[in-house]
Design a protein around this motif. Structure first.
Motif, PDB file in Angstrom:
ATOM      1  N   ARG A   1     -29.728 -21.525  -9.208  1.00  0.00           N
ATOM      2  CA  ARG A   1     -30.914 -21.841  -9.456  1.00  0.00           C
ATOM      3  C   ARG A   1     -31.931 -20.677  -9.918  1.00  0.00           C
ATOM      4  NH1 ARG A   1     -32.351 -25.901 -12.494  1.00  0.00           N
ATOM      5  NH2 ARG A   1     -34.468 -26.377 -12.303  1.00  0.00           N
ATOM      6  N   THR A   2     -31.980 -19.858  -9.025  1.00  0.00           N
ATOM      7  CA  THR A   2     -33.186 -18.490  -9.214  1.00  0.00           C
ATOM      8  C   THR A   2     -32.611 -17.878 -10.508  1.00  0.00           C
ATOM      9  OG1 THR A   2     -33.410 -18.519  -6.794  1.00  0.00           O
ATOM     10  CG2 THR A   2     -34.122 -16.573  -8.087  1.00  0.00           C
TER      11      THR A   2
ATOM     12  N   ASP B   1     -33.273 -19.953 -13.648  1.00  0.00           N
ATOM     13  CA  ASP B   1     -34.904 -19.800 -13.815  1.00  0.00           C
ATOM     14  C   ASP B   1     -35.214 -18.604 -14.447  1.00  0.00           C
ATOM     15  OD1 ASP B   1     -35.114 -22.283 -12.912  1.00  0.00           O
ATOM     16  OD2 ASP B   1     -35.911 -21.845 -10.810  1.00  0.00           O
TER      17      ASP B   1
ATOM     18  N   THR C   1     -36.680 -18.124 -18.547  1.00  0.00           N
ATOM     19  CA  THR C   1     -38.153 -17.667 -18.352  1.00  0.00           C
ATOM     20  C   THR C   1     -38.113 -16.478 -19.493  1.00  0.00           C
ATOM     21  OG1 THR C   1     -38.801 -18.304 -16.174  1.00  0.00           O
ATOM     22  CG2 THR C   1     -40.203 -16.652 -17.373  1.00  0.00           C
TER      23      THR C   1
END
Length: 139
Positions: free
Chosen positions: A72-73, A76, A80
Motif C-alpha cells: 500500500r505504501t 501510494d 503520487t
C-alpha cells in the motif's frame, strides 16, 4: 469523443447532470476506466443540433498497467509520483490508481494525448527499473 466534463461545459450543465443523462440512457456514452466518453453523434442526438465539424484529427491513448508485488505504501508513492508528473506540460493526462491489498497489485489507468501518456509510461518504467535494481542490490 468528449468527456462528461466537456459535455457539461458545452451545454452549460453540471457534470452530475450529464452523468445522470448517461446513467438513464438519455445520452449514449462509453465507459473507459472510471470515465465516460461521449461521441459527437450522441451529443448531437441529445441536443438536436448537428455535430460540430472536427477541427483536426486527435488521438487519445488509454493504458492500463498492473504492477505486482506492491504494498500500500509503495502504491501510494507511485500514484503520487505519476499524478504529479501527469499534470505538467501541455500533454497532461488523467491518472487513476487502485491497489488490491490481497494481491499486492497496483492498477494504473492512464488516459490522454499520446505524448503525455508515453512520458508517464517512461517515468513509470524508470521508477520501476530503479526499484528492481535497488532490490537486486539489497537482496
Amino acid at each position: 469523443m468528449y468527456s462528461a466534463e466537456q459535455v457539461a461545459e458545452r451545454l452549460g450543465l453540471h457534470v452530475r447532470t450529464v452523468r445522470g443523462y448517461i446513467r438513464s440512457g438519455r445520452l449514449g456514452a462509453v465507459r473507459i476506466g472510471k470515465q465516460y466518453r461521449i461521441a459527437a453523434s450522441e451529443l448531437a442526438a441529445l441536443t438536436g443540433l448537428p455535430p460540430e465539424p472536427a477541427t483536426a484529427p486527435a488521438a487519445e491513448v488509454t493504458s492500463v498497467v498492473h504492477v505486482d508485488g506492491v504494498d500500500r505504501t509503495a502504491a501510494d508513492r507511485l500514484g503520487t509520483l505519476l499524478l504529479a508528473g501527469a499534470g505538467t506540460g501541455p500533454d497532461g493526462i488523467s491518472v487513476q490508481t487502485s491497489h488490491d491489498p490481497r494481491r499486492d497489485r497496483l492498477r494504473i489507468v492512464l488516459l490522454g494525448e499520446p505524448a503525455g501518456t508515453a512520458a508517464a509510461l517512461d517515468l513509470l518504467a524508470g521508477v520501476l527499473d530503479d526499484l528492481l535494481h535497488r532490490e537486486g542490490r539489497d537482496g
